[in-house]
Design a protein around this motif. Sequence first.
Motif, PDB file in Angstrom:
ATOM      1  N   HIS A  40       0.586  -1.037  -0.131  1.00  0.00           N
ATOM      2  CA  HIS A  40       0.361  -0.130  -0.018  1.00  0.00           C
ATOM      3  C   HIS A  40       0.003   1.289   0.032  1.00  0.00           C
ATOM      4  CE1 HIS A  40      -3.632  -2.066   0.178  1.00  0.00           C
ATOM      5  NE2 HIS A  40      -3.380  -3.080   0.651  1.00  0.00           N
ATOM      6  N   TRP A  41       1.719   1.249   0.408  1.00  0.00           N
ATOM      7  CA  TRP A  41       2.795   2.058   0.532  1.00  0.00           C
ATOM      8  C   TRP A  41       3.403   2.630  -0.891  1.00  0.00           C
ATOM      9  CZ3 TRP A  41       8.063   2.998  -0.166  1.00  0.00           C
ATOM     10  CH2 TRP A  41       8.218   4.270  -0.238  1.00  0.00           C
ATOM     11  N   GLN A  42       3.844   1.481  -1.405  1.00  0.00           N
ATOM     12  CA  GLN A  42       4.710   1.750  -2.648  1.00  0.00           C
ATOM     13  C   GLN A  42       3.369   2.105  -3.557  1.00  0.00           C
ATOM     14  OE1 GLN A  42       7.035   1.546  -4.285  1.00  0.00           O
ATOM     15  NE2 GLN A  42       8.184   0.176  -3.627  1.00  0.00           N
ATOM     16  N   LYS A  43       1.771   2.129  -3.714  1.00  0.00           N
ATOM     17  CA  LYS A  43       1.056   2.585  -4.462  1.00  0.00           C
ATOM     18  C   LYS A  43       0.857   3.627  -3.947  1.00  0.00           C
ATOM     19  CE  LYS A  43      -3.818   2.942  -4.740  1.00  0.00           C
ATOM     20  NZ  LYS A  43      -4.867   1.701  -3.994  1.00  0.00           N
ATOM     21  N   TRP A  44       1.006   4.509  -2.613  1.00  0.00           N
ATOM     22  CA  TRP A  44       1.035   5.941  -2.253  1.00  0.00           C
ATOM     23  C   TRP A  44       1.988   6.938  -2.721  1.00  0.00           C
ATOM     24  CZ3 TRP A  44      -1.346   9.722   0.031  1.00  0.00           C
ATOM     25  CH2 TRP A  44      -0.986  10.583   0.929  1.00  0.00           C
ATOM     26  N   LYS A  45       2.702   6.401  -3.004  1.00  0.00           N
ATOM     27  CA  LYS A  45       4.627   6.202  -3.033  1.00  0.00           C
ATOM     28  C   LYS A  45       4.335   6.563  -4.987  1.00  0.00           C
ATOM     29  CE  LYS A  45       9.105   6.049  -3.871  1.00  0.00           C
ATOM     30  NZ  LYS A  45      10.454   5.041  -3.826  1.00  0.00           N
ATOM     31  N   GLU A  46       4.111   5.951  -5.655  1.00  0.00           N
ATOM     32  CA  GLU A  46       3.374   5.566  -7.012  1.00  0.00           C
ATOM     33  C   GLU A  46       2.540   6.868  -7.209  1.00  0.00           C
ATOM     34  OE1 GLU A  46       2.026   3.172 -11.269  1.00  0.00           O
ATOM     35  OE2 GLU A  46       2.956   2.062  -9.161  1.00  0.00           O
ATOM     36  N   LEU A  47       1.112   7.446  -6.504  1.00  0.00           N
ATOM     37  CA  LEU A  47       0.781   8.615  -6.860  1.00  0.00           C
ATOM     38  C   LEU A  47       1.454   9.691  -6.766  1.00  0.00           C
ATOM     39  CD1 LEU A  47      -2.912   9.290  -7.293  1.00  0.00           C
ATOM     40  CD2 LEU A  47      -2.980   8.294  -4.607  1.00  0.00           C
ATOM     41  N   ASN A  48       1.986   9.425  -5.497  1.00  0.00           N
ATOM     42  CA  ASN A  48       1.999  11.257  -4.969  1.00  0.00           C
ATOM     43  C   ASN A  48       3.780  11.370  -6.269  1.00  0.00           C
ATOM     44  OD1 ASN A  48       0.994  12.747  -2.893  1.00  0.00           O
ATOM     45  ND2 ASN A  48       1.404  10.822  -2.336  1.00  0.00           N
ATOM     46  N   LEU A  49       3.987  10.667  -6.553  1.00  0.00           N
ATOM     47  CA  LEU A  49       5.114  10.623  -7.870  1.00  0.00           C
ATOM     48  C   LEU A  49       4.305  11.044  -8.880  1.00  0.00           C
ATOM     49  CD1 LEU A  49       7.787   7.831  -7.502  1.00  0.00           C
ATOM     50  CD2 LEU A  49       7.754  10.646  -7.055  1.00  0.00           C
ATOM     51  N   THR A  50       3.824  10.109  -9.277  1.00  0.00           N
ATOM     52  CA  THR A  50       3.090  10.929 -11.128  1.00  0.00           C
ATOM     53  C   THR A  50       1.779  12.169 -10.480  1.00  0.00           C
ATOM     54  OG1 THR A  50       2.247   8.517 -10.809  1.00  0.00           O
ATOM     55  CG2 THR A  50       0.784   9.837 -12.287  1.00  0.00           C
ATOM     56  N   VAL A  51       1.691  12.499  -9.661  1.00  0.00           N
ATOM     57  CA  VAL A  51       0.833  13.272  -8.881  1.00  0.00           C
ATOM     58  C   VAL A  51       1.777  14.357  -9.964  1.00  0.00           C
ATOM     59  CG1 VAL A  51      -0.625  15.453  -7.457  1.00  0.00           C
ATOM     60  CG2 VAL A  51      -1.291  12.906  -7.714  1.00  0.00           C
ATOM     61  N   ALA A  52       3.105  14.392  -8.891  1.00  0.00           N
ATOM     62  CA  ALA A  52       4.082  15.883  -9.076  1.00  0.00           C
ATOM     63  C   ALA A  52       4.650  15.896 -10.426  1.00  0.00           C
ATOM     64  CB  ALA A  52       5.064  14.654  -8.499  1.00  0.00           C
ATOM     65  N   THR A  53       4.145  14.310 -11.124  1.00  0.00           N
ATOM     66  CA  THR A  53       5.409  14.638 -12.827  1.00  0.00           C
ATOM     67  C   THR A  53       3.655  15.592 -13.910  1.00  0.00           C
ATOM     68  OG1 THR A  53       6.385  12.659 -12.644  1.00  0.00           O
ATOM     69  CG2 THR A  53       5.446  13.645 -14.593  1.00  0.00           C
ATOM     70  N   SER A  60       6.816  24.150 -10.879  1.00  0.00           N
ATOM     71  CA  SER A  60       8.285  24.110 -10.744  1.00  0.00           C
ATOM     72  C   SER A  60       7.859  23.543  -9.097  1.00  0.00           C
ATOM     73  CB  SER A  60       8.933  25.591 -10.747  1.00  0.00           C
ATOM     74  OG  SER A  60       8.630  26.039 -11.187  1.00  0.00           O
ATOM     75  N   ILE A  61       7.490  22.053  -9.220  1.00  0.00           N
ATOM     76  CA  ILE A  61       7.440  21.213  -7.726  1.00  0.00           C
ATOM     77  C   ILE A  61       8.004  20.020  -8.190  1.00  0.00           C
ATOM     78  CG2 ILE A  61       6.081  19.299  -7.372  1.00  0.00           C
ATOM     79  CD1 ILE A  61       5.091  22.013  -5.839  1.00  0.00           C
ATOM     80  N   THR A  62       9.085  19.637  -7.648  1.00  0.00           N
ATOM     81  CA  THR A  62       9.990  18.865  -8.061  1.00  0.00           C
ATOM     82  C   THR A  62       9.956  17.384  -7.169  1.00  0.00           C
ATOM     83  OG1 THR A  62      11.112  18.795  -5.191  1.00  0.00           O
ATOM     84  CG2 THR A  62      12.114  20.423  -6.918  1.00  0.00           C
ATOM     85  N   LYS A  63      10.517  16.284  -6.587  1.00  0.00           N
ATOM     86  CA  LYS A  63       9.554  15.130  -6.206  1.00  0.00           C
ATOM     87  C   LYS A  63       9.126  15.616  -4.744  1.00  0.00           C
ATOM     88  CE  LYS A  63      11.941  10.520  -5.587  1.00  0.00           C
ATOM     89  NZ  LYS A  63      12.949   9.675  -5.198  1.00  0.00           N
ATOM     90  N   PRO A  64       8.162  14.983  -4.664  1.00  0.00           N
ATOM     91  CA  PRO A  64       7.583  15.390  -3.381  1.00  0.00           C
ATOM     92  C   PRO A  64       8.834  13.893  -2.635  1.00  0.00           C
ATOM     93  CG  PRO A  64       5.948  13.780  -5.103  1.00  0.00           C
ATOM     94  CD  PRO A  64       7.530  14.325  -5.718  1.00  0.00           C
TER      95      PRO A  64
END
Length: 145
Positions: A40-53, A60-64
Amino acid sequence: MQLDIADFEVLARDNYTFKHLKITYSVAELEEIKYEYKKHWQKWKELNLTVATNLPKDFSITKPKIESWTNGWNLRNHFWCAYRSESRQRENACLAVLLNKKQYQIYLMFQHYKSAERSGSVAAYNDLLQEIAIWSQKIDITDYY
């Protein structure tokens, strides 16, 4: 990708300390708990990286900064991350995203952790809150549902 009830449920437990979990569960059961948390944490991480991208480039948002699923001694009782623009990496104020067993929340926060190493006072943060209140009066709320 979206959050579902299982993402909240994995965080709903009475005890988060590995010391206590090792007493309560067998090795196999504890490995299953850790596996579920990590999944579930990997899903959370992927979701937030996708949002940032996918945020507009002019933000100018960098990697969260995505907090780990454990602090070494405990499972987290939440998943959390902070977003900062390139020019605000060393500031205490940030946009934060939190998932715990009860809610999903996006908010402006003053990050106390390592705040002595960053800039921005509590007073400056409170000024930002006032700016949001003024900004929000000009926003069509239907755009946020």
